[in-house]
Design a protein around this motif. Structure first.
Motif, PDB file in Angstrom:
ATOM      1  N   VAL A   1       0.853  -1.196   0.000  1.00 54.41           N
ATOM      2  CA  VAL A   1       0.000   0.000   0.000  1.00 54.41           C
ATOM      3  C   VAL A   1       0.888   1.246   0.000  1.00 54.41           C
ATOM      4  O   VAL A   1       1.711   1.436   0.897  1.00 54.41           O
ATOM      5  CB  VAL A   1      -0.951   0.000   1.218  1.00 54.41           C
TER       6      VAL A   1
ATOM      7  N   LYS B   1      -0.299   4.565  -0.675  1.00 53.91           N
ATOM      8  CA  LYS B   1      -1.038   5.833  -0.655  1.00 53.91           C
ATOM      9  C   LYS B   1      -0.254   6.857   0.192  1.00 53.91           C
ATOM     10  O   LYS B   1       0.723   6.494   0.863  1.00 53.91           O
ATOM     11  CB  LYS B   1      -2.440   5.610  -0.085  1.00 53.91           C
TER      12      LYS B   1
ATOM     13  N   TYR C   1       3.352   6.632   2.317  1.00 53.35           N
ATOM     14  CA  TYR C   1       3.485   6.996   3.734  1.00 53.35           C
ATOM     15  C   TYR C   1       4.688   7.920   3.935  1.00 53.35           C
ATOM     16  O   TYR C   1       5.483   7.776   4.868  1.00 53.35           O
ATOM     17  CB  TYR C   1       3.619   5.757   4.619  1.00 53.35           C
TER      18      TYR C   1
ATOM     19  N   MET D   1      -7.925   2.024  -4.609  1.00 48.27           N
ATOM     20  CA  MET D   1      -8.893   1.677  -3.559  1.00 48.27           C
ATOM     21  C   MET D   1      -9.898   2.796  -3.312  1.00 48.27           C
ATOM     22  O   MET D   1     -10.859   2.617  -2.578  1.00 48.27           O
ATOM     23  CB  MET D   1      -8.161   1.375  -2.247  1.00 48.27           C
TER      24      MET D   1
ATOM     25  N   HIS E   1     -12.969  -3.615   4.216  1.00 49.27           N
ATOM     26  CA  HIS E   1     -11.965  -2.991   5.080  1.00 49.27           C
ATOM     27  C   HIS E   1     -12.519  -2.950   6.503  1.00 49.27           C
ATOM     28  O   HIS E   1     -13.682  -2.648   6.707  1.00 49.27           O
ATOM     29  CB  HIS E   1     -11.674  -1.573   4.567  1.00 49.27           C
TER      30      HIS E   1
ATOM     31  N   ALA F   1      -5.571  -5.282   6.310  1.00 50.05           N
ATOM     32  CA  ALA F   1      -4.454  -4.339   6.270  1.00 50.05           C
ATOM     33  C   ALA F   1      -3.406  -4.889   7.249  1.00 50.05           C
ATOM     34  O   ALA F   1      -3.539  -6.021   7.720  1.00 50.05           O
ATOM     35  CB  ALA F   1      -4.937  -2.945   6.660  1.00 50.05           C
ATOM     36  N   SER F   2      -2.385  -4.109   7.571  1.00 46.08           N
ATOM     37  CA  SER F   2      -1.288  -4.638   8.404  1.00 46.08           C
ATOM     38  C   SER F   2      -1.770  -5.294   9.693  1.00 46.08           C
ATOM     39  O   SER F   2      -1.384  -6.426  10.011  1.00 46.08           O
ATOM     40  CB  SER F   2      -0.304  -3.527   8.783  1.00 46.08           C
TER      41      SER F   2
ATOM     42  N   ARG G   1      -3.343  -6.347   2.195  1.00 44.80           N
ATOM     43  CA  ARG G   1      -2.939  -5.008   1.740  1.00 44.80           C
ATOM     44  C   ARG G   1      -2.105  -4.383   2.853  1.00 44.80           C
ATOM     45  O   ARG G   1      -2.639  -3.876   3.833  1.00 44.80           O
ATOM     46  CB  ARG G   1      -4.188  -4.153   1.465  1.00 44.80           C
TER      47      ARG G   1
ATOM     48  N   GLY H   1       0.309  -1.758   4.496  1.00 48.63           N
ATOM     49  CA  GLY H   1       0.854  -0.406   4.467  1.00 48.63           C
ATOM     50  C   GLY H   1       1.940  -0.256   5.505  1.00 48.63           C
ATOM     51  O   GLY H   1       3.099  -0.650   5.304  1.00 48.63           O
ATOM     52  N   ILE H   2       1.564   0.257   6.662  1.00 46.88           N
ATOM     53  CA  ILE H   2       2.508   0.703   7.693  1.00 46.88           C
ATOM     54  C   ILE H   2       3.602  -0.327   8.051  1.00 46.88           C
ATOM     55  O   ILE H   2       4.753   0.042   8.252  1.00 46.88           O
ATOM     56  CB  ILE H   2       1.725   1.156   8.967  1.00 46.88           C
TER      57      ILE H   2
ATOM     58  N   TYR I   1       1.504   6.988  11.292  1.00 48.33           N
ATOM     59  CA  TYR I   1       0.958   7.284   9.972  1.00 48.33           C
ATOM     60  C   TYR I   1       1.031   8.782   9.675  1.00 48.33           C
ATOM     61  O   TYR I   1       1.461   9.205   8.614  1.00 48.33           O
ATOM     62  CB  TYR I   1      -0.513   6.875   9.916  1.00 48.33           C
TER      63      TYR I   1
END
Ligand SMILES: *Cc1c(COP(=O)(O)O)cnc(C)c1O
Length: 388
Positions: free
Chosen positions: A34, A36, A40, A83, A165, A206-207, A222, A224-225, A372
């Motif tokens: 991810v 976006k 990050y 997304m 989500h 997500a994470s 998905r 991200g962080i 974030y």
């Protein structure tokens, strides 16, 4: 030259994070990176090729603008998935570039089918199901209408995935809500199958969910962080540590490694006598003769004003506290006890220096931000350098 600070991005840290994550979710689960929020804060154009070198071939973005940045940065034939935001008028562009996108209402679905027919190429769709987040997604009624639309023009679409989500898997307080979302998701997926629809990739995590709830991993996660080297929350970190220690004494290393290191240099050092105020206003008064260093980063560069009199930077491997208020372009830090600190010395705002480490987590706890928020506020103009 021409910059007051630099961001180094560590490829080896990223590789270690992906290795850990792949092992954790299982080798058959696809990891979508991810990216976006300008990855990050790391920078889409650096992250995409770095992640591709680590074997990643799927990227998730929020908007069409980010999808374009990813498209221009990729060096492999990686997949890109939007997304969130995509204007109907940009749908033909997405279809032509084989960029998949979420369908969360009938208007977008209709626009996609119309564009696909005109182009003679199927639109690549991910159905986003409303399961309880109450943000975006197809309700049960929408879903029925959507399936009717699909059945009318079977050659104009390919369902790449069905997703949802969660409303905060990073905290145990949301446990019941997440479980109910998962049930709703299962229900709607089986209804779709009964309609003869092939679901493609099922993805929900997500994470936080990927790390803590194995039953949410399905075909793809998905992430991200966590890929950038941060735990979504301390709770998720603790949860992981507990499963590793089994209550024993074994000391475990943090499997996540920060990809970012942000540094600047001392611009000026001067001495101030006792009883003087430092910088604007009266929030800091010296109690003795102090040596003060100026670092050319401020709130313009993402160093939060709430770090006034509370933040630290590393100089010569030692923590040096911020004196007074954070300015737009500068902070003043105390180097009285860092004897040989001088103009030109490196100051680390995030990352390691010698054996010390200053993390976004500590940085953000102090500023009362989440990781974030601190990360995405790092301005795109600070130069990024990819290092091993
Ligand atoms: C941001 C986002 C993710 C990634 O979240 P992390 O907590 O950073 O892993 C996954 N899915 C969706 C829909 C998102 O918006």
């Amino acid at each position: 030259m021409f910059h007051t600070s630099f961001i180094e991005l560590s490829e080896s840290a990223l590789r270690k994070n992906f290795r850990f994550l792949q092992k954790k979710v299982g080798k058959d689960v696809l990891i979508s990176s991810v990216i976006k929020g300008n990855a990050y804060g790391h920078g889409i154009r650096y992250m995409v090729p770095m992640a591709e070198k680590c074997g990643i071939r799927h990227f998730s973005v929020f908007s069409s603008g980010e999808a374009l940045a990813a498209l221009n940065s990729r060096t492999e034939n990686s997949k890109i998935m939007i997304m969130g935001h995509l204007d109907n008028e940009d749908i033909p562009w997405a279809i032509e570039n084989r960029i998949s996108f979420y369908i969360f209402d009938l208007d977008r679905l209709q626009a996609a089918l119309t564009a696909a027919k005109k182009l003679g190429h199927p639109a690549l769709l991910h159905f986003e199901l409303e399961t309880g987040l109450n943000r975006m997604g197809l309700s049960k009624e929408d879903l029925e209408a959507a399936v009717d639309l699909l059945k009318k023009q079977p050659e104009d679409w390919k369902l790449e995935g069905v997703c949802t989500h969660f409303a905060g898997a990073e905290s145990i307080t949301n446990y019941v809500r997440i479980q109910s979302q998962l049930q709703n998701y299962h229900k709607q997926c089986s209804w779709l199958r009964q309609q003869g629809i092939e679901l493609g990739l099922q993805h929900t995590a997500a994470s936080a969910a990927a790390l803590s709830y194995p039953e949410t991993r399905f075909d793809m996660v998905r992430v991200g962080i966590a890929q950038y080297g941060y735990w979504p929350t301390q709770e998720i970190r603790m949860n992981y540590y507990l499963t590793q220690t089994n209550g024993g004494e074994k000391k475990i290393k943090d499997p996540l490694h920060r990809v970012i290191r942000w540094s600047s240099r001392i611009m000026h050092v001067h001495t101030v006598g006792p009883g003087e105020f430092i910088g604007y206003g009266t929030s800091y008064q010296t109690s003795r003769t102090q040596r003060v260093a100026t670092i050319p980063i401020g709130y313009f560069h993402g160093f939060a004003r709430t770090l006034s009199n509370t933040g630290h930077v590393l100089i010569n491997g030692r923590r040096s506290p911020v004196l007074g208020v954070v300015n737009m372009n500068m902070i003043l830090v105390d180097v009285t006890d860092i004897k040989n600190a001088k103009k030109g010395d490196e100051a680390v705002i995030i990352g390691k220096q010698n054996r010390s480490n200053i993390s976004v987590a500590s940085f953000s706890d102090m500023a009362n931000f989440l990781n974030y928020e601190v990360l995405v506020r790092l301005p795109g103009e600070i130069p990024r350098i990819v290092v091993e």
